[in-house]
Design a protein around this motif. Structure first.
Motif, PDB file in Angstrom:
ATOM      1  N   GLY A 334      -0.090  89.451  61.215  1.00 23.68           N
ATOM      2  CA  GLY A 334       0.534  88.199  60.773  1.00 23.68           C
ATOM      3  C   GLY A 334       1.866  88.363  60.087  1.00 23.68           C
ATOM      4  N   ILE A 335       2.570  89.478  60.336  1.00 21.29           N
ATOM      5  CA  ILE A 335       3.886  89.708  59.736  1.00 21.29           C
ATOM      6  C   ILE A 335       4.965  89.567  60.806  1.00 21.29           C
ATOM      7  N   GLY A 336       5.992  88.780  60.511  1.00 17.16           N
ATOM      8  CA  GLY A 336       7.151  88.656  61.384  1.00 17.16           C
ATOM      9  C   GLY A 336       8.376  89.232  60.701  1.00 17.16           C
ATOM     10  N   TYR A 337       9.288  89.830  61.474  1.00 17.47           N
ATOM     11  CA  TYR A 337      10.439  90.526  60.895  1.00 17.47           C
ATOM     12  C   TYR A 337      11.732  90.068  61.556  1.00 17.47           C
ATOM     13  N   LEU A 338      12.599  89.489  60.758  1.00 23.58           N
ATOM     14  CA  LEU A 338      13.927  89.083  61.201  1.00 23.58           C
ATOM     15  C   LEU A 338      14.897  90.184  60.794  1.00 23.58           C
ATOM     16  N   SER A 339      15.289  91.034  61.741  1.00 27.21           N
ATOM     17  CA  SER A 339      16.114  92.198  61.431  1.00 27.21           C
ATOM     18  C   SER A 339      17.522  91.805  61.024  1.00 27.21           C
ATOM     19  N   GLU A 340      18.174  92.672  60.222  1.00 22.42           N
ATOM     20  CA  GLU A 340      19.569  92.423  59.840  1.00 22.42           C
ATOM     21  C   GLU A 340      20.485  92.513  61.057  1.00 22.42           C
ATOM     22  N   ASP A 341      20.064  93.231  62.093  1.00 25.53           N
ATOM     23  CA  ASP A 341      20.846  93.355  63.323  1.00 25.53           C
ATOM     24  C   ASP A 341      20.108  92.613  64.424  1.00 25.53           C
ATOM     25  N   ARG A 342      20.312  91.289  64.463  1.00 28.09           N
ATOM     26  CA  ARG A 342      19.551  90.456  65.402  1.00 28.09           C
ATOM     27  C   ARG A 342      19.857  90.823  66.851  1.00 28.09           C
ATOM     28  N   LYS A 343      21.097  91.284  67.121  1.00 26.96           N
ATOM     29  CA  LYS A 343      21.475  91.559  68.507  1.00 26.96           C
ATOM     30  C   LYS A 343      20.799  92.808  69.037  1.00 26.96           C
ATOM     31  N   GLN A 344      20.603  93.808  68.160  1.00 26.65           N
ATOM     32  CA  GLN A 344      19.983  95.044  68.622  1.00 26.65           C
ATOM     33  C   GLN A 344      18.469  94.995  68.559  1.00 26.65           C
ATOM     34  N   TYR A 345      17.926  94.393  67.482  1.00 30.01           N
ATOM     35  CA  TYR A 345      16.486  94.468  67.266  1.00 30.01           C
ATOM     36  C   TYR A 345      15.765  93.122  67.378  1.00 30.01           C
ATOM     37  N   GLY A 346      16.498  92.017  67.306  1.00 29.35           N
ATOM     38  CA  GLY A 346      15.826  90.720  67.259  1.00 29.35           C
ATOM     39  C   GLY A 346      15.781  89.977  68.572  1.00 29.35           C
ATOM     40  N   LEU A 347      16.745  90.276  69.464  1.00 28.96           N
ATOM     41  CA  LEU A 347      16.862  89.502  70.692  1.00 28.96           C
ATOM     42  C   LEU A 347      17.054  90.411  71.900  1.00 28.96           C
ATOM     43  N   CYS A 348      16.640  89.911  73.058  1.00 28.86           N
ATOM     44  CA  CYS A 348      17.056  90.484  74.343  1.00 28.86           C
ATOM     45  C   CYS A 348      18.150  89.544  74.845  1.00 28.86           C
ATOM     46  N   LEU A 349      19.400  89.922  74.591  1.00 27.27           N
ATOM     47  CA  LEU A 349      20.515  88.999  74.770  1.00 27.27           C
ATOM     48  C   LEU A 349      20.660  88.485  76.196  1.00 27.27           C
ATOM     49  N   GLY A 350      20.267  89.283  77.173  1.00 25.99           N
ATOM     50  CA  GLY A 350      20.404  88.857  78.558  1.00 25.99           C
ATOM     51  C   GLY A 350      19.330  87.897  79.013  1.00 25.99           C
ATOM     52  N   LEU A 351      18.236  87.782  78.227  1.00 31.73           N
ATOM     53  CA  LEU A 351      17.153  86.857  78.578  1.00 31.73           C
ATOM     54  C   LEU A 351      17.443  85.454  78.061  1.00 31.73           C
ATOM     55  N   SER A 352      16.753  84.488  78.589  1.00 33.36           N
ATOM     56  CA  SER A 352      16.937  83.100  78.166  1.00 33.36           C
ATOM     57  C   SER A 352      16.386  82.878  76.765  1.00 33.36           C
ATOM     58  N   VAL A 353      16.773  81.760  76.179  1.00 31.92           N
ATOM     59  CA  VAL A 353      16.215  81.355  74.886  1.00 31.92           C
ATOM     60  C   VAL A 353      14.702  81.279  74.980  1.00 31.92           C
ATOM     61  N   ALA A 354      14.204  80.670  76.049  1.00 35.02           N
ATOM     62  CA  ALA A 354      12.753  80.491  76.217  1.00 35.02           C
ATOM     63  C   ALA A 354      12.030  81.834  76.255  1.00 35.02           C
ATOM     64  N   ASN A 355      12.542  82.770  77.025  1.00 36.65           N
ATOM     65  CA  ASN A 355      11.878  84.073  77.136  1.00 36.65           C
ATOM     66  C   ASN A 355      11.923  84.840  75.823  1.00 36.65           C
ATOM     67  N   ASN A 356      13.018  84.694  75.063  1.00 37.45           N
ATOM     68  CA  ASN A 356      13.091  85.345  73.758  1.00 37.45           C
ATOM     69  C   ASN A 356      12.065  84.759  72.800  1.00 37.45           C
ATOM     70  N   VAL A 357      11.937  83.441  72.810  1.00 41.13           N
ATOM     71  CA  VAL A 357      10.971  82.775  71.929  1.00 41.13           C
ATOM     72  C   VAL A 357       9.546  83.244  72.235  1.00 41.13           C
ATOM     73  N   ALA A 358       9.268  83.508  73.506  1.00 45.57           N
ATOM     74  CA  ALA A 358       7.900  83.848  73.921  1.00 45.57           C
ATOM     75  C   ALA A 358       7.571  85.332  73.795  1.00 45.57           C
ATOM     76  N   LEU A 359       8.561  86.175  73.558  1.00 45.81           N
ATOM     77  CA  LEU A 359       8.336  87.623  73.627  1.00 45.81           C
ATOM     78  C   LEU A 359       7.153  88.139  72.797  1.00 45.81           C
ATOM     79  N   PRO A 360       7.043  87.769  71.502  1.00 46.99           N
ATOM     80  CA  PRO A 360       5.924  88.336  70.731  1.00 46.99           C
ATOM     81  C   PRO A 360       4.571  87.728  71.075  1.00 46.99           C
ATOM     82  N   THR A 361       4.581  86.661  71.900  1.00 43.61           N
ATOM     83  CA  THR A 361       3.339  85.920  72.154  1.00 43.61           C
ATOM     84  C   THR A 361       3.049  85.761  73.635  1.00 43.61           C
TER      85      THR A 361
END
Length: 477
Positions: A334-361
């Motif tokens: 139940g822990i979520g982590y918003l990294s200080e480097d969102r581009k490297q660790y928080g997002l898959c920049l080439g994927l859509s918003v929808a796919n990024n939102v769904a990644l952990p779930t």
């Protein structure tokens, strides 16, 4: 000394249209010799697009560009460099395993026949660094430099092109400590004294009165106004940027009862970079962790999240010991982590918003090997509306969103996961004042809903605006 009233750049009536988006409309900008001219605006205001037109990355659809008083057509970055224009991007573009000298003169190295003339290369670099009062050895590997020193190397690289008089700096202080920022400002003042014109892009409002001479504000792709820094106030600049008054909720006492259940307890966490850290976090609480870069704040967050290896210590969730050895373990507790480097660790920049939102779930959106794309889009649209992610559609690639909206996408994916404990590491780094206010409001709303939040920031005023628990302990020891 150059004439400080000499106009180095004049951009007039600049238009730029992308499919479905008018990025610039009749935009204008002027830069004089020997001035630091701050370019301000919310994410998506058009600052980066205007600078990409100036450096030839984008071709304008209308308007004129003059450099040193002459109309120019800039078709690429090499042509921009030949006109004396260089840009230092927020993400440093150095090769870590090469030396300072090799980075600065990459592609322009002195040769002896077919061999690199290392001695001449280092001599050229030493001369350049000395002329800029940069105390570094040319043969030092970039990987051994601090971020601040790497920033200096980027500046030296930009100025190594003969005739550079126009320097664009995009968020140059974002990853620096206060002491390093002061060193950077000293260096900028030296460049200004030499007649270099500097375009300074930053979201750190308090820096403007310290380093800039004039400020130009953009909004919705248009020029709002240009003011002398000495004659303006921060409130005036913010109002120009957002077109409205930013309302800050009055600071209040914590509403978290002292007997609220402890959801996270950390006992004597020890790693190679974190020394015996202990703290508790209660339900609905915002716990602020402050400290300079390098103090161990991010290392502590990564340790709790299972991204780094723990030597000893204990983590307890809701009073029960948990064994977190990987991010997957952390997510499952139940822990979520918003990294200080969102581009490297928080997002898959080439994927859509929808796919990024769904990644952990993804497990919640799939049956066997089949992923329910329609359900992913519906859920993403729900969170797009819920926390106001500004994107044309949820099928838009994350890379095309502004920094503030990228941050909201990362937050959304942990809300979809229904994480009860959220670690926010520098959540407002590199985003504008309007987006910052939205993130602050969202964090307070999450806490009011019973989420427990660890807020890490290098800006003390940012932590003080949250009316809850102050920083406790020193992660580095």
């Amino acid at each position: 000394m150059s004439n400080t009233h000499e106009v180095l750049v004049r951009m007039s009536g600049i238009d730029k249209v992308f499919p479905g988006v008018r990025a610039l409309h009749q935009a204008s900008f002027e830069l004089r010799a020997g001035e630091v001219h701050a370019l301000m605006g919310e994410n998506g205001a058009g600052k980066s697009t205007l600078m990409k037109v100036l450096t030839g990355i984008y071709q304008r659809d209308g308007g004129t560009v003059e450099v040193m008083g002459k109309p120019v057509e800039i078709s690429g970055m090499r042509e921009a460099q030949e006109l004396g224009i260089s840009m230092i991007h927020q993400e440093l573009n150095l090769m870590r395993d090469l030396t300072i000298a090799q980075n600065i003169f990459i592609g322009r190295e002195p040769m002896r026949g077919f061999l690199l003339d290392e001695k001449q290369l280092n001599a050229q670099t030493a001369e350049l660094l000395a002329s800029l009062n940069i105390n570094l050895k040319p043969d030092t590997l970039v990987r051994n430099l601090t971020v601040a020193k790497q920033q200096m190397v980027e500046i030296a690289k930009a100025l190594s092109h003969e005739g550079t008089r126009i320097l664009i700096m995009d968020e140059p202080s974002a990853a620096l400590t206060e002491a390093e920022i002061e060193d950077l400002f000293t260096f900028i003042r030296q460049l200004r004294a030499r007649g270099v014109g500097i375009i300074y892009i930053s979201h750190r409002m308090h820096e403007l009165e310290v380093i800039s001479d004039r400020i130009t504000v953009m909004r919705d792709g248009m020029h709002v106004g240009t003011v002398n820094t000495a004659d303006s106030t921060l409130d005036q600049i913010i109002s120009m940027m957002v077109g409205r008054v930013i309302y800050e909720e009055p600071k209040q006492h914590s509403n978290v009862p002292p007997d609220a259940p402890v959801v996270l307890e950390v006992k004597n966490l020890l790693s190679t970079q974190v020394s015996n850290v202990s703290f508790t976090l209660r339900r609905g609480e915002i716990l602020g962790i402050a400290g300079l870069m390098g103090a161990g704040r991010t290392e502590l967050a990564r340790l709790i999240f299972g991204a780094d290896k723990r030597i000893s210590g204990q983590i307890m969730i809701n009073g029960m010991p948990v064994n977190i050895n990987s991010p997957r373990d952390s997510v499952n507790t139940g822990i979520g982590y918003l990294s200080e480097d969102r581009k490297q660790y928080g997002l898959c920049l080439g994927l859509s918003v929808a796919n990024n939102v769904a990644l952990p779930t993804l497990d919640l959106f799939s049956k066997g090997l089949v992923v329910d794309d329609r359900r992913i889009r519906n859920t993403s649209n729900e969170y797009k509306e819920r926390i106001d992610i500004k994107t044309p559609t949820v099928d838009t690639p994350a890379i095309s969103l502004s920094g503030g909206n990228q941050q909201k996408v990362v937050i959304s994916k942990w809300l979809v996961r229904d994480s009860d404990i959220l670690i926010f590491d520098e959540p407002t780094r590199g985003i504008d004042v309007g987006a910052k206010n939205e993130i602050y409001k969202l964090i307070n709303q999450l806490a009011a809903q019973g989420k427990s939040i660890i807020m890490i920031s290098s800006e003390l005023p940012e932590l003080h605006r949250f009316h809850q628990q102050p920083e406790r302990g020193r992660p580095g020891g």
